[in-house]
Design a protein around this motif. Sequence first.
Motif, mmCIF file in Angstrom:
data_model
loop_
_atom_site.group_PDB
_atom_site.id
_atom_site.type_symbol
_atom_site.label_atom_id
_atom_site.label_comp_id
_atom_site.label_asym_id
_atom_site.label_seq_id
_atom_site.Cartn_x
_atom_site.Cartn_y
_atom_site.Cartn_z
ATOM 1 N N SER A 72 -5.920 1.659 -2.599
ATOM 2 C CA SER A 72 -5.413 1.498 -1.235
ATOM 3 C C SER A 72 -6.504 1.476 -0.175
ATOM 4 O O SER A 72 -6.254 1.027 0.953
ATOM 5 N N THR A 73 -7.711 1.938 -0.493
ATOM 6 C CA THR A 73 -8.760 2.027 0.534
ATOM 7 C C THR A 73 -9.987 1.176 0.244
ATOM 8 O O THR A 73 -10.723 0.847 1.175
ATOM 9 N N CYS A 74 -10.222 0.832 -0.994
ATOM 10 C CA CYS A 74 -11.450 0.109 -1.331
ATOM 11 C C CYS A 74 -11.372 -1.345 -0.848
ATOM 12 O O CYS A 74 -10.349 -2.007 -1.044
ATOM 13 N N PHE B 126 -5.809 6.178 -4.386
ATOM 14 C CA PHE B 126 -6.757 6.184 -3.268
ATOM 15 C C PHE B 126 -7.713 5.007 -3.370
ATOM 16 O O PHE B 126 -7.976 4.320 -2.371
ATOM 17 N N HIS C 85 -19.473 8.004 -1.926
ATOM 18 C CA HIS C 85 -18.177 8.172 -1.275
ATOM 19 C C HIS C 85 -17.699 9.620 -1.389
ATOM 20 O O HIS C 85 -17.739 10.213 -2.466
ATOM 21 N N GLU D 128 -6.794 11.400 3.018
ATOM 22 C CA GLU D 128 -7.108 10.611 4.215
ATOM 23 C C GLU D 128 -7.846 11.430 5.278
ATOM 24 O O GLU D 128 -8.466 10.867 6.187
ATOM 25 N N ARG E 70 0.812 -1.221 0.000
ATOM 26 C CA ARG E 70 0.000 0.000 0.000
ATOM 27 C C ARG E 70 0.840 1.264 0.000
ATOM 28 O O ARG E 70 0.540 2.236 -0.687
#
Length: 417
Positions: free
Chosen positions: A347-349, A344, A222, A415, A138
């Motif tokens: 790395s976050t989903c 993004f 989102h 973030e 990540r």
Amino acid sequence: MSLRDTPGTGSQKAFWTYYLASTASDLGSAVRSLALPLVAVLVLDATPLEVGLITGAGFAAWLLIGLPAGDLTARFPLRSAQVVMDLVRALCVLSLPVAWAFDTLSVAHVAAVAFLIGLADVIYDVANSTFMPAVVPREDLMRRNSLMTGTQAVTTLGGPSFGGVLVQIAGAVPALLIDAASYVVSAVLLRTLPERPPAAKPARGEGMWTRIAAGWSYVGKHPVMAPFMWANAAVNFAAGAQLALYPVLLARTLDVAPALIGILLAGEGVGVLISSMLVTRVVDRLGTSRSSLVGGIGVVAGTVLVAAAVAWSPYDLLLYGGFFLGNALCGGTAVLVAVNSRTFVQSTCPTEILSRVTATIRFVTWGVIPAGGMLAALSVTHLGATITLWLIALAAGATPVVLAVSRIGRTRNLEEV
């Protein structure tokens, strides 16, 4: 332990294998973008309308299966999905030299191949983007996405030129053998990577469109992904308009020599290449949110510079310089928006819905490209090239506006949203 969790040398080796496979595939697609139209023109004496249909066939695939692609991809192992799509594309391309050898090649055949390859492109692209977090830690996603973007710029710049040399040396149809070989190379390299299993099976009674709707709802609600999706859509809408307008503007309205047209249009790729080498430093200095906003403003500035150069430059040197620099600025700053948004998401989903989220975003952001081209064609016909350039700049203006009015515009880093 998943491939993504593998530390040290193994993880590095996995990424570079993935990188080489993706580059080989991208190079094949870039060569194909020139080779297929040349086959139609040089071998089959196709009309401009027929060439346009062949070129547009690939974009039609995104509109047809762009949304279902995320759900379909989630049902299969990601590495295998990419390998199969590489081999499908290779076989489709190889069918053209075979038909040519037996004197049965036709425009309809070329158009069908373009469409089938477009379908395979959609599945491959969604699987490839979803697979990347499995081979990149990540904390390295931003740097690796920058490298991938820069390499894609190189293949986009060099692929058509390489394809032109192949056509010059071997002929339009035999040159496609190299194109097919690139997909085979990609498939062989990907085959050496560990498999990433498909997502969990859907609940009983949960249909495809229910899962697609869930992916759309996730993105739409989102606070980061939704603004990025619409901001990137504005960039690509303007890009689609530019793709349709620039060749006509340069060749007919401005009577620019063909060789110079190629240099001027290469400005975008040059900007992307330079930006991809600097994006990590810019993001570290400004933050992911602010650098994205700066990127959106840069896209607008680039389109305005092109329009101003065409409308007001009294000398050819200023016209060409303004056009090239504006094109480079537009492409280079768009990288900031694209890399930040892609990183993004990856790395976050949540892994189980990543393919559906990716497909939703690509459906919107790539689906607007032909719409931009169509509206630009209508605008230049009825309003003229200069007004159309200013309208493109106005459309690009939605990019920073969407980011600024969202929660992204009130933070330094994504973030914090």
